[in-house]
Design a protein around this motif. Sequence first.
Motif, PDB file in Angstrom:
ATOM      1  N   TRP A  68       0.821  -1.205   0.000  1.00 45.10           N
ATOM      2  CA  TRP A  68       0.000   0.000   0.000  1.00 45.10           C
ATOM      3  C   TRP A  68       0.862   1.265   0.000  1.00 45.10           C
ATOM      4  CZ3 TRP A  68      -1.073   4.281   3.052  1.00 45.10           C
ATOM      5  CH2 TRP A  68      -2.262   4.961   2.759  1.00 45.10           C
ATOM      6  N   ALA A  69       1.947   1.263   0.761  1.00 47.57           N
ATOM      7  CA  ALA A  69       2.785   2.460   0.894  1.00 47.57           C
ATOM      8  C   ALA A  69       3.465   2.830  -0.421  1.00 47.57           C
ATOM      9  CB  ALA A  69       3.836   2.249   1.978  1.00 47.57           C
ATOM     10  N   PHE A  70       3.777   1.847  -1.251  1.00 46.50           N
ATOM     11  CA  PHE A  70       4.475   2.124  -2.504  1.00 46.50           C
ATOM     12  C   PHE A  70       3.546   2.075  -3.728  1.00 46.50           C
ATOM     13  CE2 PHE A  70       7.979   0.994   0.257  1.00 46.50           C
ATOM     14  CZ  PHE A  70       8.975   1.884  -0.139  1.00 46.50           C
ATOM     15  N   SER A  71       2.252   2.024  -3.470  1.00 41.44           N
ATOM     16  CA  SER A  71       1.313   1.956  -4.598  1.00 41.44           C
ATOM     17  C   SER A  71       1.099   3.312  -5.255  1.00 41.44           C
ATOM     18  CB  SER A  71      -0.034   1.394  -4.125  1.00 41.44           C
ATOM     19  OG  SER A  71      -0.604   2.243  -3.134  1.00 41.44           O
ATOM     20  N   ALA A  72       1.416   4.403  -4.551  1.00 38.29           N
ATOM     21  CA  ALA A  72       1.255   5.750  -5.118  1.00 38.29           C
ATOM     22  C   ALA A  72       2.142   6.714  -4.348  1.00 38.29           C
ATOM     23  CB  ALA A  72      -0.202   6.204  -5.056  1.00 38.29           C
ATOM     24  N   ASP A  73       2.575   7.770  -4.997  1.00 35.68           N
ATOM     25  CA  ASP A  73       3.468   8.716  -4.329  1.00 35.68           C
ATOM     26  C   ASP A  73       2.755   9.588  -3.307  1.00 35.68           C
ATOM     27  OD1 ASP A  73       1.990  10.237  -6.024  1.00 35.68           O
ATOM     28  OD2 ASP A  73       3.672  11.074  -7.152  1.00 35.68           O
ATOM     29  N   SER A  74       1.424   9.516  -3.283  1.00 39.86           N
ATOM     30  CA  SER A  74       0.663  10.311  -2.311  1.00 39.86           C
ATOM     31  C   SER A  74       0.475   9.594  -0.976  1.00 39.86           C
ATOM     32  CB  SER A  74      -0.712  10.666  -2.888  1.00 39.86           C
ATOM     33  OG  SER A  74      -1.445   9.477  -3.193  1.00 39.86           O
ATOM     34  N   ARG A  75       0.911   8.364  -0.901  1.00 41.51           N
ATOM     35  CA  ARG A  75       0.746   7.616   0.350  1.00 41.51           C
ATOM     36  C   ARG A  75       1.651   8.206   1.436  1.00 41.51           C
ATOM     37  NH1 ARG A  75      -3.904   5.349  -1.182  1.00 41.51           N
ATOM     38  NH2 ARG A  75      -3.661   3.670  -2.729  1.00 41.51           N
ATOM     39  N   PRO A  76       1.120   8.423   2.638  1.00 38.56           N
ATOM     40  CA  PRO A  76       1.958   8.976   3.713  1.00 38.56           C
ATOM     41  C   PRO A  76       3.002   7.967   4.187  1.00 38.56           C
ATOM     42  CG  PRO A  76      -0.194   8.348   4.557  1.00 38.56           C
ATOM     43  CD  PRO A  76      -0.267   8.182   3.066  1.00 38.56           C
TER      44      PRO A  76
END
Length: 234
Positions: A68-76
């Motif tokens: 989940w953390a690396f699925s998009a650059d908007s992830r905190p």
Amino acid sequence: MTDIPPDFDPESPEEREIAGEAATDRSDFLSLMGHSYRGELSRMSAWRTRIDRTTNWAVVVTATLLTWAFSADSRPHYILLIGMAMVMIFLWIEVRRYRVYDIWRSRLRLLEENVFANALDPDGAVQSNWRELLSEDLREPTIKISGFEATSRRLRRVYFPLISVLVGAWAVRLTVFGSFTSLVRAATVGALPGVAVLLGVGVFYGSVLLLTFWPHGRQAKGELQSEPDVEQWK
């Protein structure tokens, strides 16, 4: 179901001490040890399953958070910090289960070393007072492995690699998707400054590293290991 005789008195001296007769009869005693071994093995297997279940939870949570953390650059990035906290909770649960599991495992090793091994190769019991040790532990069960050793062993076996992966992924998350001009600014979590976050993670990982590899005396008895076990169950 066997009918109980009408004159049966469980409080009578003969009935109350009936198990003591097995101590002087070898066939009865060995039969009793066989049943005892199967019972302790069942208990150990049940607690081993509990330990494995906690480990599975920790692995699944780690894999899920990384995905989940690396699925998009908007992830905190702090979701990985939350993952570290969750893994530590799983470690705490597993250490408690491991210490209880060790009670049954140590009894099995006591029987294996002094009864079954001696039956296969009658070279003498490893511990001459093994019957007394087992009797005392059945009457008053005690935890034989310290919390420090149990924590260190579970960290080396499972949790230190998981925590290392999360810390490494967190560092990559900051440098890849965060601000290249200021790592400290990228590490900020809400009102908590980045310096405090970086320092906290550094102290946390250093403490885990120290706890994992700090040399200490061995208390757990008879578990598989790479070096000869010089410690005896006290």
